[in-house]
Motif scaffolding. Sequence first.
Motif, PDB file in Angstrom:
ATOM      1  N   LYS A 134       0.847  -1.189   0.000  1.00 39.96           N
ATOM      2  CA  LYS A 134       0.000   0.000   0.000  1.00 39.96           C
ATOM      3  C   LYS A 134       0.879   1.234   0.000  1.00 39.96           C
ATOM      4  N   ARG A 135       0.288   2.365  -0.325  1.00 35.94           N
ATOM      5  CA  ARG A 135       0.997   3.641  -0.250  1.00 35.94           C
ATOM      6  C   ARG A 135       1.233   4.038   1.200  1.00 35.94           C
ATOM      7  N   LEU A 136       2.419   4.597   1.433  1.00 36.50           N
ATOM      8  CA  LEU A 136       2.671   5.305   2.673  1.00 36.50           C
ATOM      9  C   LEU A 136       2.566   6.803   2.426  1.00 36.50           C
ATOM     10  N   GLY A 137       3.257   7.278   1.408  1.00 39.60           N
ATOM     11  CA  GLY A 137       3.215   8.696   1.053  1.00 39.60           C
ATOM     12  C   GLY A 137       2.323   8.946  -0.150  1.00 39.60           C
ATOM     13  N   SER A 832       6.198  -5.461  11.405  1.00 39.75           N
ATOM     14  CA  SER A 832       4.915  -5.677  10.731  1.00 39.75           C
ATOM     15  C   SER A 832       4.957  -5.298   9.258  1.00 39.75           C
ATOM     16  N   PHE A 833       5.667  -4.219   8.942  1.00 37.59           N
ATOM     17  CA  PHE A 833       5.717  -3.728   7.569  1.00 37.59           C
ATOM     18  C   PHE A 833       7.143  -3.373   7.194  1.00 37.59           C
ATOM     19  N   GLU A 834       7.428  -3.472   5.926  1.00 39.82           N
ATOM     20  CA  GLU A 834       8.656  -2.956   5.347  1.00 39.82           C
ATOM     21  C   GLU A 834       8.295  -1.769   4.465  1.00 39.82           C
ATOM     22  N   THR A 835       9.021  -0.673   4.592  1.00 40.54           N
ATOM     23  CA  THR A 835       8.787   0.490   3.745  1.00 40.54           C
ATOM     24  C   THR A 835       9.871   0.552   2.680  1.00 40.54           C
ATOM     25  N   PHE A 836       9.511   1.103   1.516  1.00 42.17           N
ATOM     26  CA  PHE A 836      10.466   1.188   0.422  1.00 42.17           C
ATOM     27  C   PHE A 836      10.012   2.244  -0.572  1.00 42.17           C
ATOM     28  N   GLU A 837      10.969   2.751  -1.323  1.00 39.70           N
ATOM     29  CA  GLU A 837      10.666   3.704  -2.384  1.00 39.70           C
ATOM     30  C   GLU A 837      10.470   2.967  -3.691  1.00 39.70           C
ATOM     31  N   SER A 838       9.435   3.324  -4.430  1.00 46.30           N
ATOM     32  CA  SER A 838       9.180   2.703  -5.725  1.00 46.30           C
ATOM     33  C   SER A 838       8.542   3.724  -6.655  1.00 46.30           C
ATOM     34  N   CYS A 839       8.781   3.531  -7.931  1.00 47.45           N
ATOM     35  CA  CYS A 839       8.166   4.378  -8.948  1.00 47.45           C
ATOM     36  C   CYS A 839       6.959   3.708  -9.584  1.00 47.45           C
ATOM     37  N   VAL A 840       6.469   2.618  -8.984  1.00 42.68           N
ATOM     38  CA  VAL A 840       5.409   1.834  -9.594  1.00 42.68           C
ATOM     39  C   VAL A 840       4.119   2.631  -9.739  1.00 42.68           C
ATOM     40  N   GLY A 841       3.938   3.676  -8.932  1.00 40.88           N
ATOM     41  CA  GLY A 841       2.724   4.479  -9.031  1.00 40.88           C
ATOM     42  C   GLY A 841       2.753   5.523 -10.119  1.00 40.88           C
ATOM     43  N   ASP A 842       3.861   5.634 -10.827  1.00 41.01           N
ATOM     44  CA  ASP A 842       4.018   6.636 -11.874  1.00 41.01           C
ATOM     45  C   ASP A 842       3.438   6.106 -13.176  1.00 41.01           C
ATOM     46  N   PRO A 843       2.416   6.734 -13.750  1.00 35.96           N
ATOM     47  CA  PRO A 843       1.867   6.234 -15.018  1.00 35.96           C
ATOM     48  C   PRO A 843       2.853   6.310 -16.172  1.00 35.96           C
ATOM     49  N   GLU A 864       6.684   6.578  -1.605  1.00 36.24           N
ATOM     50  CA  GLU A 864       7.013   5.654  -0.530  1.00 36.24           C
ATOM     51  C   GLU A 864       5.854   4.688  -0.326  1.00 36.24           C
ATOM     52  N   PHE A 865       6.186   3.389  -0.306  1.00 44.88           N
ATOM     53  CA  PHE A 865       5.201   2.331  -0.147  1.00 44.88           C
ATOM     54  C   PHE A 865       5.549   1.505   1.082  1.00 44.88           C
TER      55      PHE A 865
END
Length: 981
Positions: A134-137, A832-843, A864-865
């Motif tokens: 899920k999204r964090l930011g 419980s969760f791992e956070t990470f940066e990803s560009c997957v939300g960029d169309p 940030e996800f």
Amino acid sequence: MVGDNITVTGMANAAYNDAWARVDIASAKSFSYDVLTTASASGDTSSGGKIIRADRYSLALAAATTYFYRIGGPSNSCGASPATGQFTTMNIPNGNTWAEGPLLDPATQNQLFPSIFNDRTTYYVDPLTGAQVKRLGLYGDGGIGGGSGISAPWTNGSAAGFRSCSLSTSNGGYHCWVGQGESYVGGLYWINGSTGEVRFLGLMNNTFTDNAGHTSIGTFSSQSSTNGATGLPNRFYATQSTNFGNRPYKQVLGYVDYTGNDVAVPTGQPNGTLWTVADPGAPWDTNGGVLKPLTLPPSNTLSDMMDLCVRSNTPSGACQQDSTFTAAKFAGCEVDEVVGDYIKLGCNGFQQDSVAWYFVYRISTSTIVAGGSSYSNPTTRWCGNHGALPDNSASWISAGTSNPGLNGAQAGEYEVSLTAPVTGGSTSFTVTGAVDGTIGEPQNPFPFTDANGNTWNYLQPAQGANAGGPGGLSGGNLNGDLFIFDDPANGDEIVRLVSKGSCSGSTCTWQAVARGLVIQGVGAPAASHPVGTHLAAICEPYYRQRGGIMWNFINDPTRADITGTNVFGIGQNLSGFSTGHSAVREPNDVNDSDVFLASPDWTGTFSATVLADTQPSFNLDTMLPFAGLDTDSGGVGSQNYLNWDFENASFKDSYLLNLEFLGGQGFGTGYTNVTGNIWKFSNGTDVPFHPELPYFSMQGLKMGKNISGPDSLLPNTGSGEYCVAMNTGECWAGSNPGNVYADFTTMDGPAPYQCRLAGENSGYTGHDWCMVNPSTYGNSLSQMGYIKGNTISIDPRGVPVSDSANSRRLVQWMSGGWRLNATYLHTIPDGSFETFESCVGDPHINVNGTNDGGGVSDVYACGEFMVKIPPQPPADGIDRTNYENVTVTIGAGSGGATHARVKYGYTENETVRGTTWPPVMHFYCTQYQGTCYSSNQNLPLNSQQILPIGVPQRVLFYEVEYLNSLNQVVASDFMTAAAIP
């Protein structure tokens, strides 16, 4: 509606076409979206454009999750029995070394990602692992967007070497700070690990007014473990400068308390709405984020305390003593980590990788209690500071080393020059400072400017071997300074200063020098060098270990230890550590007992002998085979980021790993032009290519189209297609089995043409060619077990290599795809969760790959996800390093059948995915478009056969064919689907 993805085609102004855009603003009659290229200011008023909603969804079910089902609707129109029920999906297993390839859009060959909506509640299931992401930011958390030219609206995490969450909770959740845009300005978030709820609490600004009335506006960086004082989850520590940071200035240490009671605040908007300094979403406290100094100006600043400690031994025994030290020279102090009663500070002489001092400030006594340099201890001579490696320890400081060496202005170089030529047999030198020749000691030709405006180029005198070090006065590893000749014409020879003679005026004599050293493949044989040749001091641990340095500041506050007990290097041979890119485990097992874990089952006290000789008990390799076929961990240019900051988790026997594929020359020895647009791949020796396993072809960010199969032939038109020959004459005339060809109009030179790198964290976007088998942990976020599995080999050091029995991929496709990588992974402290940066939300991810610096071409960029970490699965006895056995029932057949065979395959290999059940299958078991059959095609009738045809974690489709004595198919059973665990 807002957040939908759309495809726009047929616009009169082509700049307004977009293969996959996102709706930013919508009303009853209009909407807006961002495009990649600059369009006419007057807009496009033409009719005829076509707009299609293009939302994409992952249809995978989440792992380790209970689902409820109903068949036939409320009225049970299908007559199902039972009509309702429930089932639980299996957990993500350990030990699976089958490496999945990319998911591609068959129409465009783009990597295919689900639509990511701009909210913090929607979960997305990784289609390759079943992990819940899920999204964090959100786009607007940074409050800046629309290509404002100031920054960019993405959230980008912080380097994995920093703990980014509080160690204690506030209102049931952890405070975590995430970078906003390129500047890493912290944004504060509240995260409840039990429920996954996320709240944005505002930007982390602070203001500081010095005694002269100068007010500075600062921020808390996400590149710091700034919170961690005992029982104070709302307190954040930082440094500020007097005099607006203009020279002359001093540094001040202080804190800000957050008092917003964890109430979520509105986010900014991606259309250009900016936060202001006075309105960072919510005030930090009633004073608007005022930094409260712990070290008061004008005469009791952090700088004053540093000077007193190092130059005047106040407090007594707290710091290494150096009469040439001034705090003004090391005025780049930052809070590296706060743990309990201690604030750990790193103070660089200039930028990252320059020489530095480390200090520890004790909160309860308001004093510096430890201080030492990165460059003077014999264990770390001439070393720079690459970055902090927070270890959550109240007794250790961990930092990544760097080698100033010949690296130029950023880190500085400390050099002498020969006053007379030397031959290859010379064992004594006479040298002078390499800048102005006024002293006989190393000087920095790129002088630094201190906080008072003065330049300086002298650091410390060269030093020979000492009797207490390895090898005694004869010198040895980490005993006697190392220098490298800056003389490419005669070889970059490494020498060790064994015995230093006298100095007189502007020269010093090096009485005994060990010549022609080679360290980890670096160096050259002893040779002649002319007068005036420069020799640069180098950091020996950087070459020997490529790891960090750990220092027990409680037992050794002056950083003086030379026995390897309280100051020692973290080598590559010690599993779980990495140079400057990792959060490390403090060297203990339980209760801060000050023992070092060279491996999970070794807890001996550290010593000089252990430092030099002790091997880990096993090697947890990332280059693991499937069915005996090796694959590489992700590429010569892979980044390896580790993290281990889940201090409050029930599990502590694993760490998190991020391997990004960027490219590299290990994938093939080069590519040759056959004719026209036809290119031939030359299989590499470092990373052999295996057509039996998943594979893909890339030029820059563009995936190629695979046409491998019987009678395949590339058109020689620059089609972007590629082909793997399994039989003679396939793909291109004259081919042999195993040959690989591509049809490319352009190939970036010069020869040999290869898979390329763009930078440390950026995929190449030009026209190279990467022909790649994915690997077990490549291009994924994985959980690596620190419990030894099965020994699969012995490495050159004699250390057993463990398999992946206790390791697994958590996130693969949702991490961003190939050359579109995720990075900067962290965990919530409860695991419980791992956070990470990803560009997957960029169309526009398939076009830009990563953020473009906030330019107008892409306002979405990266974010940030967070992924839910499932519980560790119990061992189930299944070997997932090979094809699994599948039991197939062979019937009696009909039509004169005398024997049988089994054809089988996977829908992932079909060129067109079916939308009905059962799917249309050609039974391709690999990407080669040819039907696969059991190796034994003479199976007896009325039998049960155990066939090794199951790929772990996939759905196998098979069909039994019955043949007569002429090997003609006369009958077949219905197609069967089997879930392979």
